[in-house]
Design an enzyme around this catalytic site. Structure first.
Site, PDB file in Angstrom:
ATOM      1  N   MET A 132      18.274  12.181  42.834  1.00  9.78           N
ATOM      2  CA  MET A 132      17.646  12.448  41.544  1.00  9.78           C
ATOM      3  C   MET A 132      18.530  11.871  40.448  1.00  9.78           C
ATOM      4  SD  MET A 132      14.761  14.233  41.760  1.00  9.78           S
ATOM      5  CE  MET A 132      13.971  14.553  43.368  1.00  9.78           C
ATOM      6  N   HIS A 133      17.923  11.095  39.560  1.00 13.84           N
ATOM      7  CA  HIS A 133      18.727  10.576  38.453  1.00 13.84           C
ATOM      8  C   HIS A 133      17.935  10.405  37.161  1.00 13.84           C
ATOM      9  CE1 HIS A 133      16.791   6.862  39.822  1.00 13.84           C
ATOM     10  NE2 HIS A 133      17.057   6.372  38.630  1.00 13.84           N
TER      11      HIS A 133
END
Length: 368
Positions: free
Chosen positions: A209-210
């Site tokens: 996740m970014h």
């Protein structure tokens, strides 16, 4: 002699250029009059994000590193353009090749066209339709001034034709990221360390996740992690953490023995984990391509994707950014009711060969 300048700046770029460089080398060995300069913009300057990829994928040392990492998007774009302009003036090529949709792609394509140098965009034509994503802006601007488009899908071809790009400039060749995947599958290896101990094949999840929509709001990030842990049963969840996300997680004090937060991994280590995972939960585009070709179930926490072929023919499903939406697909995945990879046209490991063949055909004629 055909002179190329090939640009790389961030992790996905290195994966995409490696097979192109190899294909050029093979043609040189057969007597082709083609040479290149490799320009590293320095957009990613962390060793795990840059150095390891050069070593593991056998990418030769760049001819120059513009060292333009850090700063805001505008500062980084400006630094790349200033450095790249000097490079092109000193070493003017027939063609600049940019790949993907990162800041370097945008900055270098603009700089080249200002100097009246042809630009080829590898992975041209893909669209998410979401202008809140910096990558979408990069794609649209780059494609608006590109001379030749090397595309990954018929959907990308349609996007380009819809805005008036002539068919003669669109070259449907496949996906160089998959070239790299296929060429290196036998070299994947397990990461070492306590966080990877006891992981058994198809008995853990990988998550990445970014995107700001998922990780920047503290309440959203906590709800997301809670939903993932709730929906993955008793399985460990391996989470290579982006530095910004790590800061947000530290503030929240999130800790669970099944959530194994680790440093960013090298290409060969990360794809070892993906290949052997029960499933992948991500908000990345490129990982959906790799997971699909390796036939690993993939859940994407986004409302849109620039790679719809991974949904139509791959193993990917879009579930949006609401953590509540994870429950149903994770239930299906755990029950073994996920779809299988159906094969995406031309994602066959030979894309780079086709790209170099087309460049030789076009620019050998131009130089005669």
């Amino acid at each position: 002699m055909i002179n190329l300048t090939i640009v790389a700046g961030a992790r996905p770029n290195f994966i995409k250029i490696a097979p192109i460089l190899n294909a050029i080398k093979q043609r040189q060995e057969k007597g082709a009059n083609i040479r290149y300069r490799l320009v590293h913009t320095g957009q990613h300057y962390d060793k795990k994000m840059s150095g390891d990829f050069f070593e593991q994928l056998n990418i030769p040392e760049p001819h120059i590193n513009l060292e333009a990492g850090g700063g805001t998007q505008a500062e980084q774009t400006a630094a790349i353009m200033v450095g790249f302009e000097k490079e092109l003036i000193q070493n003017r090529p027939d063609l600049v090749i940019v790949v993907g949709d990162v800041t370097s792609t945008l900055a270098c394509s603009i700089t080249a066209k200002k100097l009246v140098i042809d630009v080829a965009h590898v992975e041209g034509g893909i669209r998410s339709g979401d202008l809140s994503m910096p990558e979408e802006v990069n794609r649209i601007v780059t494609d608006s001034i590109t001379d030749h488009f090397f595309t990954t899908s018929e959907i990308a071809n349609k996007h380009l034709k819809a805005v008036g790009v002539h068919e003669s400039r669109i070259h449907f060749v496949g996906n160089t990221m998959i070239d790299t995947l296929i060429a290196n599958q036998n070299r994947f290896f397990s990461p070492e360390g306590p966080q990877f101990e006891g992981l058994k094949e198809k008995s853990y999840f990988v998550m990445t996740m970014h995107r700001p929509a998922n990780v920047d709001a503290e309440h959203k990030l906590r709800a997301l992690i809670d939903a993932i842990l709730e929906g993955t049963g008793d399985y460990p969840v391996v989470f290579p953490v982006h530095p910004r996300t790590a800061q947000n997680l530290a503030k929240l004090g999130i800790s669970n023995k099944r959530l194994r937060m680790v440093e960013p991994l090298s290409y060969l280590e990360f794809n070892y984990l993906v290949k052997n995972a029960k499933g992948v939960i991500t908000d990345s585009g490129g990982i959906t391509e790799e997971a699909s070709v390796m036939n690993v179930p993939c859940i994407t926490m986004r409302d849109n994707t620039e790679r719809p072929e991974t949904v139509n023919l791959g193993t990917n499903e879009l579930v949006g950014t609401n953590p509540d939406n994870l429950r149903e697909p994770l239930g299906r995945l755990l029950a073994g009711k996920w779809k299988s990879y159906r094969g995406i046209p031309l994602w066959d490991g030979k894309t780079a060969d086709r790209i170099v063949e087309i460049i030789l055909s076009i620019y050998s004629n131009n130089n005669n």
